[in-house]
Design an enzyme around this catalytic site. Structure first.
Site, PDB file in Angstrom:
ATOM      1  N   ASP A  78       0.808  -1.218   0.000  1.00 33.22           N
ATOM      2  CA  ASP A  78       0.000   0.000   0.000  1.00 33.22           C
ATOM      3  C   ASP A  78       0.840   1.267   0.000  1.00 33.22           C
ATOM      4  O   ASP A  78       2.029   1.271   0.335  1.00 33.22           O
ATOM      5  CB  ASP A  78      -0.958   0.008   1.189  1.00 33.22           C
ATOM      6  CG  ASP A  78      -0.229  -0.092   2.527  1.00 33.22           C
ATOM      7  OD1 ASP A  78       0.785  -0.822   2.608  1.00 33.22           O
ATOM      8  OD2 ASP A  78      -0.659   0.543   3.500  1.00 33.22           O
ATOM      9  N   GLU A 135      -0.496  -1.858   5.301  1.00 29.85           N
ATOM     10  CA  GLU A 135       0.435  -1.701   6.419  1.00 29.85           C
ATOM     11  C   GLU A 135       0.292  -0.327   7.053  1.00 29.85           C
ATOM     12  O   GLU A 135       0.451  -0.176   8.264  1.00 29.85           O
ATOM     13  CB  GLU A 135       1.876  -1.918   5.940  1.00 29.85           C
ATOM     14  CG  GLU A 135       2.905  -1.992   7.061  1.00 29.85           C
ATOM     15  CD  GLU A 135       3.317  -0.649   7.641  1.00 29.85           C
ATOM     16  OE1 GLU A 135       3.546  -0.565   8.871  1.00 29.85           O
ATOM     17  OE2 GLU A 135       3.404   0.338   6.869  1.00 29.85           O
TER      18      GLU A 135
END
Length: 401
Positions: A78, A135
């Site tokens: 991400d 994350e």
């Protein structure tokens, strides 16, 4: 430094993939395009693929020629909600989204290692390639665990790395034990009694109490916790009122707590609630206290950390392996380490000299709008992953209990 020649030869391919991912950043749990890029590449390599684990997570499975234990290698996918300042060709195409932490590079590195391992399966056991979503604040590691990661796959150990600006390019930094702090958030609502600002004696001013409370909370770190225990308590937001002639009836305080020890965290939380209640009561106000534990501390397992140190030293040289200085930042790889033995380490990203012309002002720090991952790390990290697999799944590697 002696990197694997086939990986070096393929490095440009994965640099191209990395820059494509950088140009198309996706925030937590929306990594649909990135997950497709990953899955399609793994399938092209002849690797077994499992999709949609923890919403958008992908797991690749590479089975060795002989049975044995399982080792997982993790990369996060991400991006961040940040407007990029760089001007190079692979700059983010999406306004307000940017790969400012290098997850694009982590993903490309693991794909590069996957390509080599898919062609060279002379090891005992199975390699699990864990491409994790969310994350950055979304606890994607926990989402994958909740979705059955460790039940569906026979993982005995798990490893991950993060690029680290400021450390020299390609240097591996490791620590036994605590590497990154836990992250907790708090909200304290001070409930008072609204009044006209010209007649404060008719009310109970929550802002006055909030100002006292900010200072009182700092006494926890300086007077209640052992000075040898690292703690950060930061009040980062105060909101109260909407007009200059009104004493509001409530005030909201928010912030974060970081530390390495569960015992210390418990002590901080209890003391924060006690101070909030007593201080508010002393000023005829009430306290509504909320404390949320987001990420636990990232604590490496000593045997696995030592093994990474040995493999990195053999591959890169003794001068390229150093001790990591623990940081009060946090990382959701910690959830994996609570479930399985493993190690999380840093790979030096350099000082920013790798960036092409056209970038904004530096420095090349994480979460900086001028950050860019150093593509020179792809063959280094991939070679390290391969050597770690070969070492752990060799004849004298992991022994299942």
């Amino acid at each position: 430094m002696t990197l694997l020649a086939p990986i070096v030869a393929e490095a440009d391919t994965f640099k191209t993939i990395r820059r494509d991912i950088h140009a198309h950043p996706e925030l937590c749990y929306t990594e649909h395009r990135t997950a497709k890029v990953v899955a399609d590449k793994l399938i092209e390599m002849g690797i077994e693929v499992h999709k949609n684990i923890g919403v958008t997570g992908v797991v690749g499975v590479i089975k060795g020629l002989k049975p044995g234990a399982g080792i997982a290698l993790r990369a996060d996918m991400d991006a961040l909600p940040l407007q990029e300042h760089n001007k190079f060709d692979h700059v983010s195409q999406y306004a307000g989204k940017m790969h400012a932490c290098g997850h694009d590079g982590h993903t490309a590195t693991l794909l590069c290692a996957a390509g080599y391992l898919a062609k060279n399966r002379d090891f005992c056991g199975t390699v699990y390639l864990v491409f994790q979503p969310a994350e950055e604040g979304g606890a994607g590691a926990q989402a994958m665990i909740d979705d059955g990661l460790f039940e569906r796959f026979s993982i005995d150990e798990i490893y991950g790395y993060h690029n680290w600006p400021g450390y020299p390019e390609g240097v591996v930094a490791i620590v036994d034990g605590a590497m990154m702090a836990s992250a907790s958030e708090f909200e304290i609502k001070v409930v008072g009694k609204g009044a006209h600002a010209a007649m404060p004696h008719l009310g109970a001013d929550p802002l006055l109490v909030a100002c006292q409370l900010v200072q009182g909370l700092q006494s926890i770190v300086t007077r209640n916790i052992n000075p040898l225990d690292s703690v950060v308590l930061s009040v980062t937001k105060i909101h109260c009122g909407d007009a200059t002639n009104i004493i509001a009836d409530s005030c909201m305080i928010e912030g974060t707590v970081r530390c390495f020890s569960e015992e210390v965290l418990q002590a901080v939380e209890q003391r924060m609630e006690k101070i909030s209640q007593d201080l508010c009561s002393a000023f005829s106000c009430e306290s509504q206290f909320m404390f949320e534990r987001s990420y636990p501390a990232t604590i490496n397992h000593a045997p696995q950390a030592q093994h990474v140190r040995e493999v990195a030293t053999q591959l890169l040289g003794e001068d390229k392996v150093i001790n990591f200085t623990p940081t009060m930042g946090s990382e959701d790889f910690s959830f994996f380490l609570q479930e399985k033995p493993g190690c999380y380490f840093a790979l030096g990203n350099g000082e920013g000299d790798h960036r092409d012309l056209g970038h904004g002002l530096g420095p090349c720090m994480l979460h900086n709008p001028s950050y860019d991952f150093n593509d020179a790390l792809i063959p280094i990290g991939a070679s390290l992953w391969v050597k770690l697999v070969e070492s752990r799944l060799g004849g004298s590697g992991i022994v299942r209990e």
